[in-house]
Design a protein around this motif. Structure first.
Motif, PDB file in Angstrom:
ATOM      1  N   THR A  72     -20.901   7.850  20.152  1.00  0.00           N
ATOM      2  CA  THR A  72     -21.273   7.888  18.736  1.00  0.00           C
ATOM      3  C   THR A  72     -21.971   9.185  18.321  1.00  0.00           C
ATOM      4  OG1 THR A  72     -23.336   6.721  19.245  1.00  0.00           O
ATOM      5  CG2 THR A  72     -21.461   5.384  18.528  1.00  0.00           C
ATOM      6  N   ALA A  73     -22.582   9.898  19.275  1.00  0.00           N
ATOM      7  CA  ALA A  73     -23.375  11.077  18.899  1.00  0.00           C
ATOM      8  C   ALA A  73     -22.964  12.380  19.580  1.00  0.00           C
ATOM      9  CB  ALA A  73     -24.852  10.817  19.180  1.00  0.00           C
ATOM     10  N   PHE A  74     -22.359  12.307  20.773  1.00  0.00           N
ATOM     11  CA  PHE A  74     -22.151  13.530  21.556  1.00  0.00           C
ATOM     12  C   PHE A  74     -20.715  13.717  22.057  1.00  0.00           C
ATOM     13  CE2 PHE A  74     -26.521  11.988  22.214  1.00  0.00           C
ATOM     14  CZ  PHE A  74     -27.229  13.061  21.726  1.00  0.00           C
ATOM     15  N   SER A  75     -19.807  12.895  21.637  1.00  0.00           N
ATOM     16  CA  SER A  75     -18.434  12.968  22.143  1.00  0.00           C
ATOM     17  C   SER A  75     -17.721  14.215  21.624  1.00  0.00           C
ATOM     18  CB  SER A  75     -17.645  11.733  21.703  1.00  0.00           C
ATOM     19  OG  SER A  75     -17.420  11.780  20.296  1.00  0.00           O
ATOM     20  N   PRO A  76     -16.641  14.642  22.274  1.00  0.00           N
ATOM     21  CA  PRO A  76     -15.859  15.779  21.778  1.00  0.00           C
ATOM     22  C   PRO A  76     -15.368  15.576  20.348  1.00  0.00           C
ATOM     23  CG  PRO A  76     -15.184  15.232  24.009  1.00  0.00           C
ATOM     24  CD  PRO A  76     -16.124  14.138  23.560  1.00  0.00           C
ATOM     25  N   GLU A  77     -15.061  14.339  19.993  1.00  0.00           N
ATOM     26  CA  GLU A  77     -14.568  14.054  18.638  1.00  0.00           C
ATOM     27  C   GLU A  77     -15.662  14.283  17.594  1.00  0.00           C
ATOM     28  OE1 GLU A  77     -12.094  12.342  21.642  1.00  0.00           O
ATOM     29  OE2 GLU A  77     -14.231  11.991  21.264  1.00  0.00           O
ATOM     30  N   VAL A  78     -16.876  13.841  17.897  1.00  0.00           N
ATOM     31  CA  VAL A  78     -18.006  14.069  16.987  1.00  0.00           C
ATOM     32  C   VAL A  78     -18.290  15.565  16.891  1.00  0.00           C
ATOM     33  CG1 VAL A  78     -20.480  13.685  16.651  1.00  0.00           C
ATOM     34  CG2 VAL A  78     -19.027  11.803  17.435  1.00  0.00           C
ATOM     35  N   PHE A  79     -18.257  16.247  18.031  1.00  0.00           N
ATOM     36  CA  PHE A  79     -18.502  17.693  18.080  1.00  0.00           C
ATOM     37  C   PHE A  79     -17.432  18.453  17.292  1.00  0.00           C
ATOM     38  CE2 PHE A  79     -18.067  21.814  20.372  1.00  0.00           C
ATOM     39  CZ  PHE A  79     -19.359  22.296  20.218  1.00  0.00           C
ATOM     40  N   GLU A  80     -16.192  18.021  17.399  1.00  0.00           N
ATOM     41  CA  GLU A  80     -15.093  18.666  16.666  1.00  0.00           C
ATOM     42  C   GLU A  80     -15.297  18.547  15.157  1.00  0.00           C
ATOM     43  OE1 GLU A  80     -10.232  18.211  16.048  1.00  0.00           O
ATOM     44  OE2 GLU A  80     -11.213  17.366  17.815  1.00  0.00           O
ATOM     45  N   LYS A  81     -15.600  17.349  14.705  1.00  0.00           N
ATOM     46  CA  LYS A  81     -15.795  17.130  13.273  1.00  0.00           C
ATOM     47  C   LYS A  81     -16.931  17.982  12.734  1.00  0.00           C
ATOM     48  CE  LYS A  81     -16.826  13.512   9.872  1.00  0.00           C
ATOM     49  NZ  LYS A  81     -17.193  12.088   9.668  1.00  0.00           N
ATOM     50  N   ARG A  82     -18.028  18.016  13.474  1.00  0.00           N
ATOM     51  CA  ARG A  82     -19.204  18.769  13.033  1.00  0.00           C
ATOM     52  C   ARG A  82     -18.935  20.281  13.063  1.00  0.00           C
ATOM     53  NH1 ARG A  82     -22.783  19.444   9.922  1.00  0.00           N
ATOM     54  NH2 ARG A  82     -24.939  19.796  10.473  1.00  0.00           N
ATOM     55  N   THR A  83     -18.270  20.749  14.106  1.00  0.00           N
ATOM     56  CA  THR A  83     -17.949  22.175  14.229  1.00  0.00           C
ATOM     57  C   THR A  83     -17.111  22.649  13.049  1.00  0.00           C
ATOM     58  OG1 THR A  83     -18.079  22.186  16.651  1.00  0.00           O
ATOM     59  CG2 THR A  83     -16.734  23.897  15.636  1.00  0.00           C
ATOM     60  N   ILE A  84     -16.097  21.905  12.711  1.00  0.00           N
ATOM     61  CA  ILE A  84     -15.203  22.313  11.627  1.00  0.00           C
ATOM     62  C   ILE A  84     -15.916  22.229  10.273  1.00  0.00           C
ATOM     63  CG2 ILE A  84     -13.039  21.802  10.423  1.00  0.00           C
ATOM     64  CD1 ILE A  84     -12.838  23.199  13.202  1.00  0.00           C
ATOM     65  N   GLU A  85     -16.766  21.219  10.095  1.00  0.00           N
ATOM     66  CA  GLU A  85     -17.578  21.129   8.880  1.00  0.00           C
ATOM     67  C   GLU A  85     -18.396  22.398   8.681  1.00  0.00           C
ATOM     68  OE1 GLU A  85     -18.549  16.294   8.655  1.00  0.00           O
ATOM     69  OE2 GLU A  85     -20.094  17.739   9.244  1.00  0.00           O
ATOM     70  N   ILE A  86     -19.026  22.842   9.742  1.00  0.00           N
ATOM     71  CA  ILE A  86     -19.919  24.001   9.670  1.00  0.00           C
ATOM     72  C   ILE A  86     -19.128  25.301   9.500  1.00  0.00           C
ATOM     73  CG2 ILE A  86     -21.574  25.407  10.967  1.00  0.00           C
ATOM     74  CD1 ILE A  86     -22.537  22.702  12.231  1.00  0.00           C
ATOM     75  N   PHE A  87     -18.128  25.517  10.345  1.00  0.00           N
ATOM     76  CA  PHE A  87     -17.420  26.804  10.368  1.00  0.00           C
ATOM     77  C   PHE A  87     -16.545  26.990   9.136  1.00  0.00           C
ATOM     78  CE2 PHE A  87     -17.610  28.237  15.024  1.00  0.00           C
ATOM     79  CZ  PHE A  87     -18.857  27.683  15.179  1.00  0.00           C
ATOM     80  N   SER A  88     -16.049  25.908   8.577  1.00  0.00           N
ATOM     81  CA  SER A  88     -15.149  26.034   7.428  1.00  0.00           C
ATOM     82  C   SER A  88     -15.840  26.586   6.180  1.00  0.00           C
ATOM     83  CB  SER A  88     -14.523  24.672   7.091  1.00  0.00           C
ATOM     84  OG  SER A  88     -13.673  24.241   8.137  1.00  0.00           O
ATOM     85  N   LYS A  89     -17.163  26.487   6.157  1.00  0.00           N
ATOM     86  CA  LYS A  89     -17.915  26.988   4.993  1.00  0.00           C
ATOM     87  C   LYS A  89     -17.774  28.498   4.810  1.00  0.00           C
ATOM     88  CE  LYS A  89     -21.590  23.529   5.574  1.00  0.00           C
ATOM     89  NZ  LYS A  89     -23.032  23.350   5.891  1.00  0.00           N
ATOM     90  N   PHE A  90     -17.400  29.202   5.883  1.00  0.00           N
ATOM     91  CA  PHE A  90     -17.427  30.667   5.847  1.00  0.00           C
ATOM     92  C   PHE A  90     -16.042  31.298   5.719  1.00  0.00           C
ATOM     93  CE2 PHE A  90     -20.900  29.098   8.602  1.00  0.00           C
ATOM     94  CZ  PHE A  90     -21.922  29.248   7.685  1.00  0.00           C
ATOM     95  N   PHE A  91     -15.027  30.472   5.479  1.00  0.00           N
ATOM     96  CA  PHE A  91     -13.654  31.006   5.380  1.00  0.00           C
ATOM     97  C   PHE A  91     -12.952  30.454   4.146  1.00  0.00           C
ATOM     98  CE2 PHE A  91     -14.830  31.276   9.819  1.00  0.00           C
ATOM     99  CZ  PHE A  91     -14.356  32.513  10.193  1.00  0.00           C
TER     100      PHE A  91
END
Length: 370
Positions: free
Chosen positions: A351-370
Motif C-alpha cells: 500500500t505504501a512502498f510497492s513499485p506500483e505506488v512508486f511509479e504513480k508518484r514518480t510520474i505525478e512529480i516528474f510530469s509537472k516539468f514537461f
C-alpha cells in the motif's frame, strides 16, 4: 523529447534503476551520468538509460569546485537539450544551479535522502540565495521533511515526499522458508533473527549482538544471521567470540543482490538496528516478503511503522535493552500473532512502498516539468 539527466555518484542504486524503467515506460528519456572510474561496474545502466560517462575523476568534481566540469556540463545540457536534471548530491546541485544561470529553462530536482544536508552554515547561505532555482525538492521520509522545515528555508508545499522502492523481479514468490533454509544450509528448526546491512559503524550490528546475548538463554531456539560485510565486521566477530556465541550467530558475508531475497525467505524476523538511515531498503525488502520487523527509530523508519496494523516493534535507536526486549517478546509470540505481523508487513509494503505506488508518484512529480 522529455529528457532528464541523473547526476550519479557511483553507478546508482536500485531506486534509480526502477526510476529509469518507469520513465522509459512513460515516454521520458532518462540519462545516467557517471564518472569514468565506475565504468567497469556500470553494465546494467546501459540497458536502463542513455548512458553517459563523465570524463572526470570523482575527486576532481566533488572534492573541490571544477570550472572545467561546469563548462562541460553546461555544454552537455545544451547539446542534448536536457529539460531536467536530478541529483541527490549537494555538490552536484551546485553545478546544476550554476548551469541554470546559463540555461534558464533547465528544471532542477533535488532528491534529499540523508539527514544533515543543510547543517553547514555555508550550505544554508547558498541554499537561501539559490533556492528559487530549484524546481522540486524531494525527500524520502517525513523526518527529512521536518528537518528541512525546521531550517525555515522552505515551506511545506515546497517539499515533495517520494518513498523509495525497488524492482521485485528477483523475489521468488513460491519459495517457502524450509526450502530456503535447505538451499542456504541454515538450521531448519531454528528461530532466525536476520539482519541485512553493510558492517558500518552507524548500522550498529554490535547492538544486536549485545541484545541477543542478554536474552539468548531465554530463547533457546533463537539465532542471528548477519548478511553483509564491511569495516566493523571483525569487531563484531570478536565480540561474538568473547561472548561465546559462535554457535548462535552466523556471519554470512557479502552476497550478490539476487541472493538477498533467498536469505529473507529463510528468516523468521528481520532486525535493523541502525542509528542513521534515510529509507532503508533492507527493511522494505523484509516487508516485501512478509517478515515481522524489529527496527530502531532512525529517520525514515518510523514512516514504515506508521500504520494501525502492527508489523513488529519499533524501538529507540542505540537502546540495547529495548532491542533485547523486542527480540524476546517476538520470539515468545504465539505463531498466529507472528504470522499476522508478517501479513500486515506485506500489506504495508503493497500500500505504501510497492513499485506500483512508486511509479504513480514518480510520474505525478516528474510530469509537472514537461
Amino acid at each position: 523529447m522529455k529528457k532528464i539527466a541523473f547526476l550519479l555518484d557511483g553507478i546508482g542504486n536500485r531506486r534509480h534503476y526502477l526510476q529509469f524503467k518507469i520513465l522509459k515506460k512513460h515516454d521520458f528519456t532518462p540519462y545516467a551520468l557517471i564518472f569514468e572510474e565506475y565504468l567497469k561496474d556500470a553494465h546494467t545502466l546501459q540497458d536502463l538509460a542513455r548512458f553517459h560517462p563523465l570524463p572526470f575523476k570523482r575527486n576532481e568534481v566533488l572534492r573541490k569546485f571544477s570550472f572545467k566540469f561546469l563548462k562541460y556540463f553546461i555544454n552537455f545540457v545544451k547539446k542534448e537539450k536536457i529539460k531536467a536534471v536530478l541529483t541527490h548530491r549537494w555538490r552536484f546541485l551546485r553545478y546544476s544551479i550554476l548551469t541554470k544561470l546559463f540555461y534558464p529553462e533547465l528544471k532542477i530536482i533535488y532528491h534529499i535522502v540523508v539527514s544533515g544536508t543543510l547543517k553547514h552554515p555555508g550550505r544554508r547561505l547558498f541554499f537561501r540565495f539559490f533556492k528559487n532555482k530549484i524546481d522540486c525538492i524531494l525527500v524520502n521520509s517525513l523526518a527529512l521533511k521536518d528537518e528541512l522545515l525546521a531550517t525555515h528555508l522552505v515551506k511545506p508545499e515546497e517539499v515533495e515526499l517520494l518513498y523509495t522502492s525497488f524492482d521485485l523481479s528477483t523475489f521468488p514468490e513460491n519459495l517457502n522458508k524450509d526450502e530456503a533454509r535447505k538451499m542456504l544450509n541454515l538450521p531448519e528448526q531454528a528461530f532466525i533473527f536476520g539482519m541485512v546491512a553493510k558492517f558500518r559503524p552507524e548500522k550498529r550490528q554490535i547492538d544486536l549482538i549485545k541484545a541477543f546475548h542478554s536474552i539468548h538463554k531465554e530463547t533457546p531456539m533463537a539465532m542471528v544471521v548477519f548478511v553483509g560485510d564491511g569495516p566493523v565486521r571483525k569487531d563484531c566477530e570478536a565480540l561474538v567470540k568473547e561472548l561465546s556465541l559462535e554457535e548462535k550467530i552466523i556471519f554470512v558475508g557479502k552476497v550478490k543482490q539476487e541472493m538477498v531475497p533467498l536469505y529473507l525467505r529463510a528468516f523468521d524476523v528481520l532486525v535493523h538496528t541502525s542509528i542513521k538511515e534515510g529509507m532503508p531498503l533492507a527493511v522494505l525488502e523484509g516487508l516485501a516478503v512478509g517478515l515481522p520487523i524489529i527496527a530502531t527509530d532512525a529517520e525514515g523508519v518510523p514512516d514504515i511503522f506508521a500504520t494501525k496494523e502492527p508489523i513488529g516493534y519499533l524501538v529507540p535507536k542505540g537502546d540495547v535493552k529495548a532491542i533485547a526486549e523486542a527480540l524476546k517478546k517476538i520470539y515468545h509470540l504465539p505463531k498466529d500473532e507472528l504470522e499476522l505481523f508478517g501479513k500486515n508487513a506485506k500489506k504495508r509494503f503493497l500500500t505504501a512502498f510497492s513499485p506500483e505506488v512508486f511509479e504513480k508518484r514518480t510520474i505525478e512529480i516528474f510530469s509537472k516539468f514537461f
